[in-house]
Design an enzyme around this catalytic site. Structure first.
Site, mmCIF file in Angstrom:
data_model
loop_
_atom_site.group_PDB
_atom_site.id
_atom_site.type_symbol
_atom_site.label_atom_id
_atom_site.label_comp_id
_atom_site.label_asym_id
_atom_site.label_seq_id
_atom_site.Cartn_x
_atom_site.Cartn_y
_atom_site.Cartn_z
ATOM 1 C CG HIS A 163 -0.360 0.265 2.519
ATOM 2 N ND1 HIS A 163 0.013 -0.743 3.383
ATOM 3 C CD2 HIS A 163 -0.050 1.413 3.144
ATOM 4 C CE1 HIS A 163 0.516 -0.218 4.476
ATOM 5 N NE2 HIS A 163 0.493 1.089 4.369
ATOM 6 C CG ASP A 193 0.084 -4.110 2.769
ATOM 7 O OD1 ASP A 193 0.127 -3.536 1.664
ATOM 8 O OD2 ASP A 193 0.113 -3.501 3.858
ATOM 9 N N GLY A 274 3.235 6.659 8.329
ATOM 10 C CA GLY A 274 4.574 6.730 7.751
ATOM 11 C C GLY A 274 5.467 5.586 8.170
ATOM 12 C CB SER A 276 3.171 1.710 6.160
ATOM 13 O OG SER A 276 1.978 1.914 6.862
ATOM 14 C CB ILE A 336 -14.011 -23.618 -1.108
ATOM 15 C CG1 ILE A 336 -12.770 -23.420 -0.207
ATOM 16 C CG2 ILE A 336 -14.029 -24.990 -1.742
ATOM 17 C CD1 ILE A 336 -12.725 -24.346 0.996
#
Length: 447
Positions: A163, A193, A274, A276, A336
């Site tokens: 992200h 991510d 920030g 991240s 599934i």
């Protein structure tokens, strides 16, 4: 059967009851009550006044005011610093010094000015408040953090969050020394991510090493390093503990729609916008997680503190290796959609699933796409999967953890209950997650 099926979606409603106003007390009783309160207050006031008065008399009679302040020059009131050096070198300081050179800020450059929006608020990327256009007419849309984990000749590889780089037209990296480098995206994966970048690493000297996230313990020291609020606060260090080794949280896409769940490390080390893509390290200076998100409040708006999350290093390493090799992550799939058995009431487990009372854990199949590996193995709606590859399935996250350890075209045994009867079959994992045709909702996960 449709009526039974609807039982899965029962909702509870709150009912507000009107309250009858309490009658006012009669004046006489009210007067008596006030008199008692007034008397009690008066007594308390006298006691308090007596204590205070006694205290004043004590200080007035203690002789303090009889001592005069010496007269003369104030020149003797100067002071100086001591030249005695105190060598403070904690394990946290040593760990930080070992890793700080491998920390970078990652700047997301886009053609238009755009805010981080819902995804940025959830995962902690920081919008640039004073972005300016570069020579190529690109703007700084947001900033995050990254970790240099490998250097091969003049090429350095960096791991960060997906992200952080999402929607970028170009990427720029700021090293711990302040040097700016152009970065190229190697690959990214929205499920975990994670993303991998590469830069010219001729001037870079430090790389971080990954520890085994399975070996961390709840309560041990955890250190978070990153660029909260952007590169002006680069390599900021916060300290906390490991709050939980495996915590399942919801993951969402850029529009805020739930896409599944992630198993992460929980920590109370401060993680701010920030951070991240930054590192969660142990006191040995090993990266045990990549910080990715935090919870600031629950769905009802209740504020919380100290709930940050990091992607476990074992999953990070596995994802990195696939991104470097293929530019993407190829995962096997069963084909599934499913829910946790724990989310189904005991009555429904008996009437709809027809489960024996000793079956307490597993996942309930809600749909199986035509031609999928699960369908070919004989699974259908309302079957309960309890084991995969000989490993017990307790919930959605354990099913994914076990499934993703296998490769495409592997064969794996699966144990499940069909109409209350235990069955075992072998599934050949011929599909990838990107080939799934089934539709999922916020109530189900997909594998």
């Amino acid at each position: 059967m449709d009526n039974n099926n609807n039982q899965f979606n029962n909702q509870q409603h709150d009912h507000n009851e009107e309250t009858t106003p309490t009658p006012e007390p009669r004046k006489r009783r009210g007067g008596l009550t006030l008199t008692k309160v007034a008397v009690t207050a008066a007594v308390a006031g006298l006691l308090g006044g007596g204590v205070a008065y006694g205290g004043i008399n004590y200080f007035n009679n203690s002789g303090m005011n009889d001592t005069a302040v010496p007269a003369g020059s104030n020149s003797t009131g100067n002071t100086k610093t001591s030249n005695v050096n105190v060598n403070v070198s904690s394990q946290s300081t040593k760990a930080f010094n070992k890793v700080k050179g491998a920390m970078v800020s990652v700047i997301n450059l886009q053609k238009e000015n755009s805010s981080s929006g819902t995804l940025g608020q959830l995962f902690g990327s920081s919008s640039s408040s004073n972005s300016s256009k570069s020579k190529s007419e690109l703007e700084e849309a947001s900033e995050g953090s990254g970790v240099i984990y490998k250097k091969d000749g003049n090429v350095a590889y960096i791991v960060t969050n997906n992200h952080v780089v999402s929607g970028s037209s170009a990427l720029r990296v700021v090293t711990s020394s302040g040097k700016q480098l152009q970065a190229k995206l190697v690959g990214k994966d929205s499920v975990t991510d994670l993303a991998v970048l590469k830069v010219n690493g001729s001037s870079l000297k430090t790389v971080a090493s990954f520890g085994n996230s399975d070996n961390i313990k709840v309560g041990e020291t955890a250190l978070a390093i990153g660029s909260p609020l952007g590169s002006q606060y680069a390599t900021s260090l916060t300290q906390g503990i490991i709050s939980a080794k495996k915590r399942t949280i919801e993951t969402t896409n850029s529009s805020g729609t739930q896409t599944g769940n992630a198993t992460v490390i929980q920590t109370d080390a401060a993680i701010n916008p920030g951070n991240s893509g930054g590192a969660l390290i142990n006191v040995g200076g090993q990266v045990v997680g990549i910080t990715s998100s935090k919870i600031a409040s629950d769905a009802e708006g209740t504020s919380v503190e100290g709930m940050g999350f990091a992607i476990p290093s074992n999953e990070v390493v596995n994802t990195i290796n696939q991104l470097v090799k293929n530019g993407k992550v190829v995962r096997p799939a069963l084909g599934i959609t499913y829910v946790d058995l724990a989310n189904v009431s005991s009555a429904q487990q008996k009437s709809i699933l027809k489960l024996p009372s000793n079956v307490e854990n597993g996942v309930v199949v809600m749909s199986a796409s035509a031609g999928s590996p699960a369908k070919k193995a004989g699974l259908s709606k309302y079957d309960v999967i309890t084991a995969l590859g000989g490993h017990q399935i307790s919930d959605q996250s354990t099913l994914r953890d076990i499934l993703y350890k296998y490769k495409l075209n592997d064969k794996v045994s699966i144990t499940y209950y069909h109409n209350g009867k235990k069955q075992t079959s072998t599934i050949k994992l011929t599909e990838t997650s990107s080939q799934l045709k089934t539709s999922s909702t916020t109530a189900t996960s997909e594998s």
